[in-house]
Design a protein around this motif. Structure first.
Motif, short mmCIF file in Angstrom:
data_model
loop_
_atom_site.label_atom_id
_atom_site.label_comp_id
_atom_site.label_asym_id
_atom_site.label_seq_id
_atom_site.Cartn_x
_atom_site.Cartn_y
_atom_site.Cartn_z
N LEU A 128 0.80 -1.22 0.00
CA LEU A 128 0.00 0.00 0.00
C LEU A 128 0.83 1.27 0.00
O LEU A 128 0.41 2.30 -0.52
CB LEU A 128 -0.93 0.02 1.22
N HIS A 129 2.03 1.22 0.58
CA HIS A 129 2.80 2.44 0.79
C HIS A 129 4.05 2.56 -0.08
O HIS A 129 4.78 3.54 0.01
CB HIS A 129 3.21 2.56 2.27
N GLY A 130 4.30 1.57 -0.91
CA GLY A 130 5.46 1.64 -1.80
C GLY A 130 6.78 1.70 -1.03
O GLY A 130 7.04 0.87 -0.15
N ASN A 131 7.61 2.71 -1.32
CA ASN A 131 8.91 2.86 -0.66
C ASN A 131 8.86 3.78 0.56
O ASN A 131 9.91 4.08 1.14
CB ASN A 131 9.94 3.41 -1.65
N LEU A 132 7.67 4.23 0.92
CA LEU A 132 7.55 5.14 2.05
C LEU A 132 8.14 4.56 3.35
O LEU A 132 8.86 5.25 4.06
CB LEU A 132 6.10 5.55 2.26
N PRO A 133 7.88 3.27 3.68
CA PRO A 133 8.51 2.70 4.88
C PRO A 133 10.04 2.73 4.81
O PRO A 133 10.71 2.96 5.82
CB PRO A 133 7.99 1.26 4.92
N ASP A 134 10.60 2.51 3.60
CA ASP A 134 12.05 2.57 3.43
C ASP A 134 12.57 3.98 3.72
O ASP A 134 13.59 4.17 4.36
CB ASP A 134 12.45 2.18 2.00
N MET A 135 11.85 4.96 3.22
CA MET A 135 12.25 6.35 3.41
C MET A 135 12.24 6.71 4.89
O MET A 135 13.16 7.37 5.40
CB MET A 135 11.32 7.27 2.61
N GLN A 136 11.21 6.27 5.58
CA GLN A 136 11.11 6.55 7.01
C GLN A 136 12.20 5.82 7.80
O GLN A 136 12.78 6.37 8.75
CB GLN A 136 9.72 6.17 7.51
N ARG A 137 12.51 4.59 7.38
CA ARG A 137 13.56 3.83 8.06
C ARG A 137 14.93 4.47 7.85
O ARG A 137 15.71 4.64 8.80
CB ARG A 137 13.57 2.38 7.53
N ILE A 138 15.24 4.84 6.61
CA ILE A 138 16.53 5.46 6.30
C ILE A 138 16.67 6.80 7.03
O ILE A 138 17.73 7.13 7.55
CB ILE A 138 16.68 5.66 4.77
N TYR A 150 11.18 5.29 -7.84
CA TYR A 150 10.71 4.79 -6.54
C TYR A 150 9.23 5.12 -6.45
O TYR A 150 8.68 5.80 -7.33
CB TYR A 150 11.50 5.43 -5.39
N SER A 151 8.57 4.63 -5.42
CA SER A 151 7.13 4.88 -5.32
C SER A 151 6.73 5.32 -3.92
O SER A 151 7.35 4.94 -2.92
CB SER A 151 6.33 3.63 -5.71
N ILE A 152 5.70 6.17 -3.87
CA ILE A 152 5.07 6.56 -2.61
C ILE A 152 3.59 6.22 -2.75
O ILE A 152 2.91 6.76 -3.62
CB ILE A 152 5.24 8.07 -2.33
N GLY A 153 3.14 5.29 -1.92
CA GLY A 153 1.79 4.78 -2.10
C GLY A 153 1.70 4.11 -3.45
O GLY A 153 2.56 3.29 -3.82
N MET A 154 0.71 4.43 -4.23
CA MET A 154 0.53 3.86 -5.56
C MET A 154 1.10 4.77 -6.65
O MET A 154 0.89 4.53 -7.83
CB MET A 154 -0.96 3.62 -5.82
N LYS A 155 1.80 5.82 -6.24
CA LYS A 155 2.31 6.81 -7.19
C LYS A 155 3.77 6.53 -7.51
O LYS A 155 4.62 6.46 -6.61
CB LYS A 155 2.17 8.21 -6.59
N GLN A 156 4.08 6.37 -8.81
CA GLN A 156 5.45 6.10 -9.22
C GLN A 156 6.18 7.43 -9.42
O GLN A 156 5.64 8.37 -9.99
CB GLN A 156 5.47 5.30 -10.53
N HIS A 157 7.42 7.47 -8.92
CA HIS A 157 8.22 8.69 -8.99
C HIS A 157 9.48 8.45 -9.79
O HIS A 157 10.02 7.34 -9.85
CB HIS A 157 8.59 9.17 -7.58
N LEU A 158 9.98 9.54 -10.37
CA LEU A 158 11.22 9.50 -11.14
C LEU A 158 12.13 10.60 -10.61
O LEU A 158 11.81 11.79 -10.71
CB LEU A 158 10.93 9.71 -12.62
N TYR A 159 13.24 10.20 -9.99
CA TYR A 159 14.23 11.15 -9.49
C TYR A 159 15.14 11.53 -10.65
O TYR A 159 15.72 10.67 -11.31
CB TYR A 159 15.04 10.51 -8.36
#
Length: 526
Positions: A56-66, A106-115
């Protein structure tokens, strides 16, 4: 009767199960599956990135952990000018950049992002003229209470229409006419600091917390420019917008949950508080508009000019005209005072560390402004002041990101960007890249701008404190003139150094600002 009641309960339970099952199918089919399909399209172009760790959250948990891990080991601020603070504020971006390069997904929720931090792609992204590339909707939706649907938040034809009307009011010829108001707004700040010094005996140094005073100065400037002689009421708008900003910043608006999850949240006490502030702000602004309509004055403030511009465009309609004025007053007020005040604070912090640049500015102001007070004609001659401001905005740009969302499939350089992808450029990283700026990229060296931005770096498009291209900040001229005015006035009147009370801790609260304020030791020039 009991059988009917039992049947009703079973029917309700069955409907609930069907509802939950349908919701799961919706999430999988319309959101998660689409997100994965977009991710595969990017991967097929050789773009890599961290795999989503949450359904459900994509990479958001990774971001919070890092982020949590990074906060356990605080950066060494003894040599803070040599460190990249983006590694402390946005460690996940830095970690992934090292792993996957200048372009990754990377993704946040269901939204795909491009850095995107590759200079040529940044240029293509910012100079793209299609209205199908706009501000990310999930971010702008969260900013709606503070910005309405003004120019900072709008997209598509609404944005194009508003920009045409607003940008004209910030052309340099009009900004030059605002210099007198800026000087007038600076006088209470200068007088306050003189009084603090007098209280210490006149010849001694005194400690001042400059960021709070500069925020007051900048709010006064934008209040006078926007609301004319009603600027005291404008200050009330500023205070309420500041309150909304603090509430939103404390709740992680940038990397919070998005999409359907956001809609499931119950209205909290803070959300009700924001809603109440939003209504109060709109009411205050419209009171000022109605007051302005009843007045006849030869001196026109920005609100009057916006009012005339909106009313003269018959295609807008009455309702749009009203909302256009209210929303853009909010936008101009927030962007026009907050970012400038923070930039001025960073300027004084760095000038306090490098007093030789104070001397150079002081000499220049004395040469072109004999009474120490600049005017519209002398400001363009203050080359050293301009160089210092440009270097400060390189090292400490108030805006941390350039962000866009593709509303249709689009081509950016060699990349095919699918509909729905959000593109992000981390400005501090771009501004400190040694491949772009050279080996002294982390050092304060205004001299690099002695021949302008085009000669300062290998890729001029990599210098984006105000953005570039079609969505270049409409207030760029206004901000640069205001910064020149306040720096010229302060440096010509005072000498200063960094106070031992100062703790270097850049913080991200919608903009990158001094986390614990800026304290300097000042004394009056003889």
């Amino acid at each position: 009767m009991e059988e009917v009641f039992s049947f009703g309960l079973k029917l309700a339970s069955s409907l609930a199960v069907v509802g939950i099952f349908s919701w799961i199918i919706y999430v999988y089919g319309n959101l998660w599956y689409k997100s994965q399909r977009v991710r595969r399209k990017l991967q097929m172009q050789g773009i890599k990135g961290p795999p989503p760790s949450s359904f459900l959250h994509g990479n958001l948990p990774d971001m919070q952990r890092i982020k949590s891990q990074a906060s356990l080991s605080k950066p060494n601020y003894d040599q803070f000018l040599a460190h990249d603070y983006s590694a402390a504020l946005f460690p996940f971006f830095q970690q992934w950049r090292k792993q996957y390069g200048l372009v990754y997904t990377y993704s946040i929720g269901m939204k795909q992002h491009l850095y995107v931090n590759e200079p040529d792609l940044v240029k293509e992204m910012n100079q793209c003229i299609t209205l199908s590339l706009g501000k990310p909707s999930y971010i702008t939706n969260k900013l709606s209470p503070m910005l309405g649907n003004g120019i900072l938040r709008a997209n598509g034809h609404s944005w194009a229409q508003q920009r045409k009307l607003v940008a004209a009011e910030f052309f340099m010829d009009k900004v030059k006419g605002m210099v007198g108001l800026m000087i007038e707004s600076a006088q209470p700040l200068l007088l306050k600091w003189e009084q603090i010094i007098e209280e210490q005996g006149g010849g001694a140094t005194a400690e001042v917390k400059v960021d709070a005073d500069l925020r007051g100065f900048s709010a006064d400037v934008i209040s006078r420019v926007c609301f004319g002689h009603s600027y005291s009421k404008g200050k009330e708008v500023f205070l309420k917008l500041r309150s909304i900003q603090k509430i939103m910043s404390n709740h992680g608006f940038l990397f919070g949950q998005s999409g359907f999850l956001e809609k499931l949240k119950f209205r909290t006490k803070k959300e009700n508080e924001i809603s109440s502030l939003e209504k109060e702000i709109e009411s205050l602004i419209w009171e000022l508009v109605e007051e302005r309509k009843r007045e006849s004055s030869s001196e026109k403030d920005l609100m009057q000019l916006l009012l005339e511009a909106a009313m003269s465009d018959q295609s807008l309609g009455k309702d749009f005209s009203k909302q256009f004025i209210v929303d853009n007053c909010k936008n101009i007020y927030f962007a026009g005072h907050e970012t400038t005040a923070v930039a001025a604070s960073w300027c004084l912090m760095l000038l306090a560390l490098y007093p030789e640049w104070q001397t150079r500015i002081r000499t220049e102001v004395a040469q072109h402004c004999p009474n120490g007070i600049p005017d519209a004609d002398s400001l363009p001659l203050l080359k050293t002041v301009t160089m210092v401001i440009q270097e400060v905005l390189r090292l400490y740009p108030p805006a941390a990101f350039v962000s866009r969302e593709a509303y249709e499939d689009i081509q950016i350089g060699s990349l095919n960007v699918p509909k729905g992808v959000c593109l992000w450029t981390l400005i501090p990283t771009l501004h400190r890249d040694p491949e772009i700026w050279g080996p002294d990229s982390n050092e304060f060296n205004p001299e690099r701008f002695s021949e302008g931005v085009s000669k300062a770096i290998k890729f001029p498009q990599a210098y984006v404190p105000f953005g570039i291209g079609t969505r270049l900040c409409v207030g760029k001229n206004f901000a640069m003139v205001e910064l020149k005015v306040v720096l010229a006035l302060i440096v010509s009147k005072f000498s200063f150094s960094l106070s031992p009370s100062y703790k270097h801790s850049p913080a991200y609260n919608m903009i990158v600002e001094p986390g614990h304020g800026v304290y300097i030791l000042i004394q009056k020039n003889r």
